[in-house]
Every structure is written in C-alpha cells, then in structure tokens.
Design a protein around this motif. Structure first.
Motif, PDB file in Angstrom:
ATOM      1  N   TRP A 325     -84.242 -24.836  36.464  1.00 40.64           N
ATOM      2  CA  TRP A 325     -84.777 -25.891  37.325  1.00 40.64           C
ATOM      3  C   TRP A 325     -86.258 -25.608  37.514  1.00 40.64           C
ATOM      4  O   TRP A 325     -86.762 -24.563  37.085  1.00 40.64           O
ATOM      5  N   TYR A 326     -86.972 -26.533  38.113  1.00 35.77           N
ATOM      6  CA  TYR A 326     -88.397 -26.293  38.354  1.00 35.77           C
ATOM      7  C   TYR A 326     -88.826 -27.010  39.620  1.00 35.77           C
ATOM      8  O   TYR A 326     -88.117 -27.886  40.143  1.00 35.77           O
ATOM      9  N   LEU A 327     -89.978 -26.618  40.133  1.00 34.84           N
ATOM     10  CA  LEU A 327     -90.548 -27.321  41.278  1.00 34.84           C
ATOM     11  C   LEU A 327     -92.051 -27.442  41.098  1.00 34.84           C
ATOM     12  O   LEU A 327     -92.663 -26.742  40.306  1.00 34.84           O
ATOM     13  N   THR A 328     -92.623 -28.403  41.832  1.00 36.20           N
ATOM     14  CA  THR A 328     -94.061 -28.638  41.762  1.00 36.20           C
ATOM     15  C   THR A 328     -94.646 -28.649  43.166  1.00 36.20           C
ATOM     16  O   THR A 328     -93.972 -29.027  44.134  1.00 36.20           O
ATOM     17  N   TYR A 329     -95.902 -28.223  43.248  1.00 38.34           N
ATOM     18  CA  TYR A 329     -96.673 -28.319  44.483  1.00 38.34           C
ATOM     19  C   TYR A 329     -97.952 -29.106  44.189  1.00 38.34           C
ATOM     20  O   TYR A 329     -98.596 -28.885  43.152  1.00 38.34           O
ATOM     21  N   ASN A 330     -98.309 -29.994  45.093  1.00 39.30           N
ATOM     22  CA  ASN A 330     -99.605 -30.660  45.044  1.00 39.30           C
ATOM     23  C   ASN A 330    -100.297 -30.454  46.376  1.00 39.30           C
ATOM     24  O   ASN A 330     -99.668 -30.585  47.425  1.00 39.30           O
ATOM     25  N   TYR A 331    -101.581 -30.136  46.325  1.00 37.21           N
ATOM     26  CA  TYR A 331    -102.370 -29.867  47.518  1.00 37.21           C
ATOM     27  C   TYR A 331    -103.507 -30.893  47.565  1.00 37.21           C
ATOM     28  O   TYR A 331    -104.460 -30.794  46.794  1.00 37.21           O
ATOM     29  N   TRP A 332    -103.397 -31.875  48.469  1.00 32.53           N
ATOM     30  CA  TRP A 332    -104.361 -32.978  48.516  1.00 32.53           C
ATOM     31  C   TRP A 332    -105.297 -32.805  49.713  1.00 32.53           C
ATOM     32  O   TRP A 332    -104.889 -33.033  50.849  1.00 32.53           O
ATOM     33  N   PRO A 333    -106.546 -32.452  49.491  1.00 33.92           N
ATOM     34  CA  PRO A 333    -107.475 -32.261  50.616  1.00 33.92           C
ATOM     35  C   PRO A 333    -107.694 -33.551  51.404  1.00 33.92           C
ATOM     36  O   PRO A 333    -107.791 -34.636  50.827  1.00 33.92           O
ATOM     37  N   THR A 334    -107.780 -33.424  52.718  1.00 27.20           N
ATOM     38  CA  THR A 334    -108.149 -34.537  53.584  1.00 27.20           C
ATOM     39  C   THR A 334    -109.390 -34.198  54.410  1.00 27.20           C
ATOM     40  O   THR A 334    -110.007 -35.087  54.977  1.00 27.20           O
ATOM     41  N   ALA A 335    -109.732 -32.936  54.495  1.00 29.85           N
ATOM     42  CA  ALA A 335    -110.934 -32.453  55.191  1.00 29.85           C
ATOM     43  C   ALA A 335    -111.146 -31.015  54.747  1.00 29.85           C
ATOM     44  O   ALA A 335    -110.310 -30.434  54.042  1.00 29.85           O
ATOM     45  N   VAL A 336    -112.256 -30.429  55.161  1.00 26.82           N
ATOM     46  CA  VAL A 336    -112.515 -29.046  54.768  1.00 26.82           C
ATOM     47  C   VAL A 336    -111.430 -28.116  55.283  1.00 26.82           C
ATOM     48  O   VAL A 336    -111.110 -27.094  54.650  1.00 26.82           O
TER      49      VAL A 336
END
Length: 421
Positions: A325-336
């Motif tokens: 199986w696998y998993l993903t992470y996404n990190y979306w900046p909204t401010a510093v």
C-alpha cells in the motif's frame, strides 16, 4: 540506480559535499520576506501534485484545487478526448469564480458536460473553449475563440496529476532519475482511499522535516508501541537502511513494516485480530508488480525493508510500504507560519469485512502517529520565531532536512539574482 551502503567510517551526508556538515539556519521558516519569495521562486514555477487520475475517472469528471500559495483556484477536468487538463477557475467575462458550490473558498468535485458561470451563464466546454454567451449580440465584436478558460500546464506521471503555473521544464525533466526509478509500481491498483487534512500552525518545510527522519521515532512515538519494543527502540535508537538525493528530490529507505511479525507479543491484540496496524495490512494483496519492485524502491534490496519515503520537491511526499500500500502527503503553504496538510492512504480494495477493518485500523493508527508528529510543530515555529537561537546542528540521519532547506534557499537565491539583472 546505484546503492551506496554506509561505510564503516564516514556518513551519508558526506557523500554529498555540497551539503556541508555545519549548522542549519532555520530563518527560511520564519522570515515573511523569504516566504513571499518562495511563493514566486518555488511554488509558481514548480510542478505541484494536485491529485490522482482516479478522481476524474470518466469524461466530464472534475475537481477544483485551491492554491492559496500562488493566489489562485484551478479546475482539473477530463475532456472528451480523455486528456486531463487544468484551467484557472475564473470566468472570462467579469472574473467570477466559475466552479464552486455553497462556499466559494471550498473545493468541489463532480461530473458535467460543460461549465456554466453562476453570475451571467457564460458556458465553457470541457476543453476550456467558450461555448455560449448570454445575449451575445449585446457585446462589441466579441470573438468567442479568444475568451476560453486560461489553461495551466498539466501532466500526468504514474497516475499522479501535476500542474505548473510557469513551467521551466517538463514534468519528466523535473522528476528526473527518481521518477524513472519509481515507474512500474502498481499505484493504479490501490484505489481505496482514506483522507485526512488539517491546518497546521507551522511553516510548510517544518512538517516535511518531521516526516523526513526517523531519529525522533523512539522518543516521540514510544508510547504507541508495546512496552518491550518501545524500550528496545528507546535504548538503542533507530537507523534507516539507505538515504539518497536526486537533484531537488530525496528519499530515505527504512526497515520495519514486515508482516506478519514473528513474535505476536510485539503487537496489540486488535492488530493480531485484524492482521493490520501502523504498517498497514499484514497480508499482501494479490496483484502484479509487488514481487519485482522498481529500482528506486528498497534500493538496498534489504530483506528487512519496510518503507520508503520520497520527497518530491517542493511539497509532495510519497511513501511506499512493503505490505503493498502507499500514502501521500501534500503540504500547502498559506502563510509563513501556517500550511494545509493533506494525507491520503491508498489500498487495494478490500474483499471482505476483515480486510476493510484492517485498512481502517491502519488509517486511524496512522492518524495517531501523525498527530504526535504535528503536536511539536507549533511549539517549534514559536520558538524559531523568537530568534533566541538561529543555528541548529543536524545529524547524519537528518540529511533530507539539510537538503530540503538548502534547495529552497538556492531556488530563492537564483530567482532573486535573475530578477535583479
């Protein structure tokens, strides 16, 4: 793809002399001016993963993606020719957001034959072309062919959809050797998806740091393991099997996750009952592609291999687990000092109730570990912002952290230098 075992003397970090071994300055995680530069130098010019093709399985399937870091919203849609395209989510008439439901700031998804603006009913085909203008005769020499939706570069790799607002290279060029080394893994077979997302009070790079090393695992996560295993890890520490850098990208390969465990006392009763846990279901699914893995996965071909974590620059992480199986992470900046964290866990669809419960157990167990990792981040952000300490030592196991911050700083410097010419 070569495998470099760690020598008796030396280190992983020293294999890449450009990294150096000195302290790391975390000013890039607290400086508002640096964050603004990142938005332009990194996020507007990089290939960004926005989902998988299973989200648009048929003609007319679409979803929207809010990208606060670059100040826009996108529509991702599968056209009549089966091509997946991306468009800015803005009507060409008066700039209204084209696709949304009750709340304009929320993402939406569905299936349609065309997109119709809620404001004045301008209509657009799945290929972005303007198809209908309400009271067209009221306009002055309107050429509908000149007012289609504004398209964004969109490419697909191994079923993952990427977009780029200002491409400097193709997706294939961006992924490079790492992308080639992952091709052929059966991602397409793992279509049962469990999703988490939350806003985190830290810079986007700090959460990547938290998942890019296992040095913390015996300390931060020791209460999640049974006592005997927790004590062994805490006393002896943790060392991964392999680290490697690929241009702006990187990976760490680790032991763990082998299933089933040789000693049942190592795991909790519910894990024994459902044959599942943090490392996923114990029983590998019966699909092709798991016996002969692509070269980038378990590059050391170690018999105790359990998981690989790939950081695909800038903000996408892909974790492949030995049980299938696998998993993903996404990190979306909204401010510093804030970002939106998204996690998706992908499994082969369950065949019975026990398999389904096993997947759900893995999913909720993952959440507990992720909460522990995330729990430190706001405290870290606060104290970094105090600037009481500005230089920090990182060890050999933290090579991916050193690399990430170096790449981010280099991209910003190169962009600023070009802008100054």
């Amino acid at each position: 793809m070569p495998y470099f075992p760690k020598p008796a003397e030396g280190s992983w970090t020293e294999r890449y002399p450009e990294l150096g071994t000195g302290t790391v300055d975390y000013g890039d995680s607290i400086d508002p001016a640096f964050y603004e530069a990142e938005r332009e130098a990194i996020f507007r010019r990089s290939w960004l993963n926005v989902g998988r093709i299973e989200r648009v399985p048929r003609v007319g399937g679409y979803f929207t993606k809010e990208l606060a870091v670059v100040g826009t919203s996108l529509i991702i849609v599968r056209g009549k020719d089966q091509k997946i395209r991306a468009f800015h989510n803005v009507c060409r008439h008066r700039g209204n957001k084209l696709v949304w439901n009750e709340h304009p700031g929320e993402e939406s998804a569905g299936t349609c034959r065309q997109f119709t603006c809620k404001y004045h009913a301008w209509r657009y085909g799945l290929d972005g072309r303007l198809a209908f203008v309400q009271q067209e005769e009221e306009f002055f020499d309107l050429d509908k062919s000149a007012y289609g939706l504004k398209e964004v570069a969109c490419e697909v790799w191994e079923g993952f959809i990427f977009v780029n607002l200002d491409p400097q290279e193709s997706l294939q060029e961006h992924l490079g050797e790492l992308g080639k080394g992952l091709e052929g893994y059966p991602f397409h077979e793992m279509t049962e998806v469990y999703t988490y997302n939350t806003e985190v009070g830290s810079n986007w790079k700090l959460f990547i740091d938290a998942f890019a090393e296992f040095y913390h695992a015996p300390i931060l996560h020791h209460k999640q393991a049974v006592q005997g295993e927790a004590d062994k890890l805490k006393n002896h520490g943790f060392e991964a099997l392999h680290y490697e850098l690929f241009g702006p990208h990187s990976m760490v390969s680790s032991w763990g996750g082998m299933a089933p465990p040789k000693d049942p006392s190592m795991v909790k009763p519910i894990e024994r009952a459902l044959r599942s846990g943090l490392f996923g279901p114990w029983d590998r699914p019966e699909i092709e592609g798991l016996d002969e893995l692509p070269p980038a996965i378990n590059p050391s071909r170690h018999k105790s291999w359990g998981t690989d974590s790939f950081i695909i620059f800038p903000n996408f992480m892909l974790l492949v687990w030995a049980p299938g199986w696998y998993l993903t992470y996404n990190y979306w900046p909204t401010a510093v000092d804030r970002h939106l964290f998204e996690a998706n866990l992908y499994f082969v669809p369950a065949k019975n109730a026990r398999e389904r419960l096993g997947q759900e157990l893995a999913t909720v167990t993952f959440k507990e570990y992720a909460l522990q990792d995330g729990n430190t981040l706001e405290a870290t952000q606060t104290m970094l912002a105090s600037r009481a300490v500005t230089e920090f030592p990182v060890n050999d196991q933290e090579i991916l952290l050193r690399h990430l911050h170096r790449v981010a700083r280099k991209r910003v410097e190169e962009y600023n230098d070009a802008a100054a010419r």
